[in-house]
Scaffold this active site. Structure first.
Site, PDB file in Angstrom:
ATOM      1  N   TRP A  59      11.109 -54.448 -68.217  1.00  0.00           N
ATOM      2  CA  TRP A  59      11.781 -53.161 -68.026  1.00  0.00           C
ATOM      3  C   TRP A  59      13.279 -53.395 -68.098  1.00  0.00           C
ATOM      4  CZ3 TRP A  59      15.521 -50.708 -65.345  1.00  0.00           C
ATOM      5  CH2 TRP A  59      15.454 -49.303 -65.202  1.00  0.00           C
ATOM      6  N   HIS A 111       0.904 -52.540 -66.031  1.00  0.00           N
ATOM      7  CA  HIS A 111       2.209 -53.132 -65.759  1.00  0.00           C
ATOM      8  C   HIS A 111       2.098 -54.345 -64.844  1.00  0.00           C
ATOM      9  CE1 HIS A 111       6.577 -53.134 -65.395  1.00  0.00           C
ATOM     10  NE2 HIS A 111       6.461 -53.182 -64.069  1.00  0.00           N
ATOM     11  N   SER A 150       8.588 -57.435 -65.317  1.00  0.00           N
ATOM     12  CA  SER A 150       9.192 -56.122 -65.114  1.00  0.00           C
ATOM     13  C   SER A 150      10.714 -56.216 -65.189  1.00  0.00           C
ATOM     14  CB  SER A 150       8.709 -55.549 -63.776  1.00  0.00           C
ATOM     15  OG  SER A 150       9.061 -54.198 -63.643  1.00  0.00           O
ATOM     16  N   ASP A 201       0.483 -49.726 -69.627  1.00  0.00           N
ATOM     17  CA  ASP A 201       1.663 -49.763 -68.770  1.00  0.00           C
ATOM     18  C   ASP A 201       2.294 -48.370 -68.702  1.00  0.00           C
ATOM     19  OD1 ASP A 201       4.056 -50.295 -67.440  1.00  0.00           O
ATOM     20  OD2 ASP A 201       4.369 -52.205 -68.468  1.00  0.00           O
TER      21      ASP A 201
END
Length: 311
Positions: free
Chosen positions: A205, A258, A180, A226
């Protein structure tokens, strides 16, 4: 220190994009054929090891890279946040034996609000294949990707310069991973330190969507389900923005979320091991799992990439 003994388990390339939703049998057959007729060194590990001083462990098989544990017994040691600076401490997993010499090392960052326990499964799984692995805590659970990138590098510096296992590590053969925002941080780390040998962002991310500065071989792993870092606005643009001349790949997990990287996952482990072995250890025995590129299957929604450069 707590020791855990693990039992052994059994020119520019053209980029390829595998079509979605097709069986992986052809790739398996092609890889098997390549292993028989195109990778003859697999049957002569001694000679191959003489050519590559970084090679560690026996010749790989599908079973060996999918196994919960590899050929090395693993020990672990905790690192208190009070004894380090620039990151929040963590746990180091490493091959117990020193008879094979030094190993490459990988630092792993958790994601937003998470701690090292969310990534702890990767520690012994990767270390048992012949790496020193450091799963870290961050300074704050809310640190953003740029901060996590700096913390990954601080942890690598601690690992190679001051840790109790520093003599077991080849400081020229290092990589980063993260989940992430930690995955976004692994891209930040690779951008800041191009000498890194491998980066593996897991369902990453980041608000920065373009990474043309990265010079580190990068495998991005996204998830088709996700909703926190959708692949259309994170993993896919991250991948496509990497230089086309780079050793790069994009693996999209099928029927995944995710948080899939937060628990033991054979597909993540299999391709992470292959990527780290190929680029940290320069071990071409693992190219058979990366080229021909994997086909879509029950666990792989899509795979894009190129066959690794040969030196």
């Amino acid at each position: 220190m707590q020791q855990h003994l693990q039992s052994p388990a059994a020119p520019l390339p053209t980029e390829h994009r595998a079509p979605r939703r097709r069986t992986g049998r052809l790739a398996g057959a092609a890889a098997a054929l390549a292993a028989v007729i195109g990778l003859g060194t697999l049957t002569s590990p001694g000679a191959h090891a003489a050519d590559n001083p970084y090679e560690r462990g026996p010749a790989p098989t599908v079973s060996s890279i999918e196994a919960l544990r590899g050929p090395y017994a693993v020990s672990e040691t905790s690192v208190s946040s009070l004894l380090v600076s620039g990151f929040g401490g963590g746990t180091v997993y490493y091959p117990t034996s020193t008879s094979d010499g030094t190993f490459g090392a990988v630092v792993v960052s958790p994601g937003y609000t998470a701690d090292q326990s969310s990534m702890s499964w990767l520690g012994p799984r990767l270390a048992s294949q012949g790496f020193v692995v450091f799963t870290i805590d961050t300074l704050s659970r809310y640190d953003q990707p740029d901060s996590r990138g700096r913390q990954l590098l601080a942890a690598l510096d601690y690992l190679t310069q001051r840790s109790s296992v520093r003599t077991r590590i080849d400081s020229t053969r290092l990589g980063v991973m993260g989940h992430s925002m930690g995955g976004g941080g692994s891209l930040e780390a690779a951008k800041s330190r191009p000498s890194l040998q491998a980066a593996i962002p897991l369902t990453p991310w980041n608000t920065d969507k373009t990474w043309p500065e990265v010079r580190t071989p990068t495998l991005i792993i996204g998830a088709d389900g996700d909703t926190i870092a959708p692949v259309s606005s994170h993993s896919e643009p991250f991948y496509t923005s990497l230089p086309s001349t780079l050793d790069r790949a994009y693996l999209e997990l099928n029927s995944a979320s995710h948080f899939t990287p937060n628990s033991n996952n054979t597909t993540i482990a299999k391709y992470s091991i292959s990527w780290l072995k190929r680029f940290i250890d320069n071990d071409t025995r693992y190219e058979q799992f990366l080229c021909p590129i994997p086909r879509p299957s029950t666990t792989i929604e899509e795979y894009r990439g190129n066959c690794p450069h040969t030196s």
